[in-house]
Design a protein around this motif. Structure first.
Motif, PDB file in Angstrom:
ATOM      1  N   GLY A  39     -55.575  20.327  -9.146  1.00  0.00           N
ATOM      2  CA  GLY A  39     -56.597  21.350  -8.986  1.00  0.00           C
ATOM      3  C   GLY A  39     -57.777  20.945  -8.132  1.00  0.00           C
ATOM      4  N   GLU A  40     -57.856  19.671  -7.722  1.00  0.00           N
ATOM      5  CA  GLU A  40     -59.002  19.186  -6.950  1.00  0.00           C
ATOM      6  C   GLU A  40     -59.084  19.854  -5.580  1.00  0.00           C
ATOM      7  OE1 GLU A  40     -60.761  14.886  -5.300  1.00  0.00           O
ATOM      8  OE2 GLU A  40     -59.106  14.928  -6.753  1.00  0.00           O
ATOM      9  N   GLU A  42     -57.842  22.832  -4.608  1.00  0.00           N
ATOM     10  CA  GLU A  42     -58.208  24.240  -4.734  1.00  0.00           C
ATOM     11  C   GLU A  42     -59.700  24.400  -5.029  1.00  0.00           C
ATOM     12  OE1 GLU A  42     -55.640  22.771  -6.026  1.00  0.00           O
ATOM     13  OE2 GLU A  42     -53.823  23.965  -5.667  1.00  0.00           O
ATOM     14  N   LYS A  43     -60.243  23.552  -5.893  1.00  0.00           N
ATOM     15  CA  LYS A  43     -61.668  23.602  -6.217  1.00  0.00           C
ATOM     16  C   LYS A  43     -62.514  23.348  -4.973  1.00  0.00           C
ATOM     17  CE  LYS A  43     -65.116  21.476  -9.281  1.00  0.00           C
ATOM     18  NZ  LYS A  43     -65.346  20.462 -10.349  1.00  0.00           N
ATOM     19  N   ASN A  44     -62.077  22.404  -4.145  1.00  0.00           N
ATOM     20  CA  ASN A  44     -62.797  22.090  -2.912  1.00  0.00           C
ATOM     21  C   ASN A  44     -62.759  23.268  -1.950  1.00  0.00           C
ATOM     22  OD1 ASN A  44     -62.514  20.937   0.081  1.00  0.00           O
ATOM     23  ND2 ASN A  44     -63.854  19.574  -1.076  1.00  0.00           N
ATOM     24  N   ALA A  62     -65.167  25.942  -3.090  1.00  0.00           N
ATOM     25  CA  ALA A  62     -66.564  25.554  -2.899  1.00  0.00           C
ATOM     26  C   ALA A  62     -66.986  25.698  -1.441  1.00  0.00           C
ATOM     27  CB  ALA A  62     -66.778  24.114  -3.374  1.00  0.00           C
TER      28      ALA A  62
END
Length: 235
Positions: A127-128, A130-132, A135
């Motif tokens: 998920g890192e 997608e989160k980036n 943002a």
């Protein structure tokens, strides 16, 4: 911000005997663009010289890339700052462009690319990526959503290269975004607007963005400004 008009002391196009004879209007205009590029303005002249060298690399103009990188060095651009272009080109123009710039870097800063260094592979948490993306872009771009759903390893790769390009260079986020603007504007890319928006978010002024785009007139002509200005309006 205004800038005094000073004709560049040495420029290959302005020094052309043929163009001096047949194209006084063209050279008079180009001398003014070079004044924006070659002097400190909203952006330091050494950084603009790096922008031109990087754009010249992407166009395959090796002699020009070498001249502009040498000019950047003479203006005070350190090796560490100069290496930022190799990082950016690795992501936005691929292996060939990055290696071409590294060759120019070695010619201008001898010994810069030698030595041994281990390959360090960074881990990515689930998920890192997608989160980036969320943002940075505010919403998931369809192209990256497709990558994440079909090739999750590719989404992780995209995240790492994008993050390294913007937040992992010695130039810092603002100048890295502006370097991306210059590279994309040199190719009249519609993606220029994405990084104009990113540059604004990183604190770039409209004058700084305009000067970054003008750097591409040296490699890509007047159309680079027209395309870049349209991207400023679209961002």
């Amino acid at each position: 911000m205004t800038m005094d008009f000073v004709v560049s002391e040495a420029n290959a196009l302005l020094d052309s005997p043929l163009l001096r004879r047949i194209a006084p209007l063209t050279l008079s205009g180009y001398a003014r663009f070079r004044a924006i590029i070659d002097q400190d303005g909203a952006l330091p002249a050494r950084v603009k010289a790096l922008f031109v060298a990087t754009a010249a690399t992407t166009k395959g103009y090796r002699a020009m890339a070498l001249r502009e990188l040498e000019r950047a060095r003479q203006l005070g651009l350190g090796l560490e700052e100069a290496t930022a272009a190799a990082i950016v080109l690795s992501s936005v123009r691929g292996e060939g462009a990055a290696l071409s710039f590294i060759e120019a870097l070695e010619a201008v800063y001898p010994g810069s690319s030698g030595g041994e260094a281990p390959l360090r592979i960074k881990e990515v948490e689930p998920g890192e990526a997608e989160k980036n993306f969320l943002a940075y872009f505010g919403s998931m771009p369809p192209s990256l959503g497709k990558l994440a759903s079909l090739l999750p390893l590719g989404a992780d790769a995209y995240y790492l290269m994008r993050e390294g390009t913007i937040n992992g260079t010695p130039l810092g986020p603002k100048y890295s975004e502006l370097l991306l603007v210059a590279v994309l504007a040199a190719d009249y890319s519609p993606l220029t607007s994405v990084h104009i928006k990113g540059a604004r978010t990183a604190g770039a002024s409209e004058q700084e963005i305009a000067e970054a785009i003008v750097c591409t007139v040296a490699t890509s002509g007047l159309s680079a400004w027209v395309s870049g200005a349209a991207a400023m309006d679209a961002a």
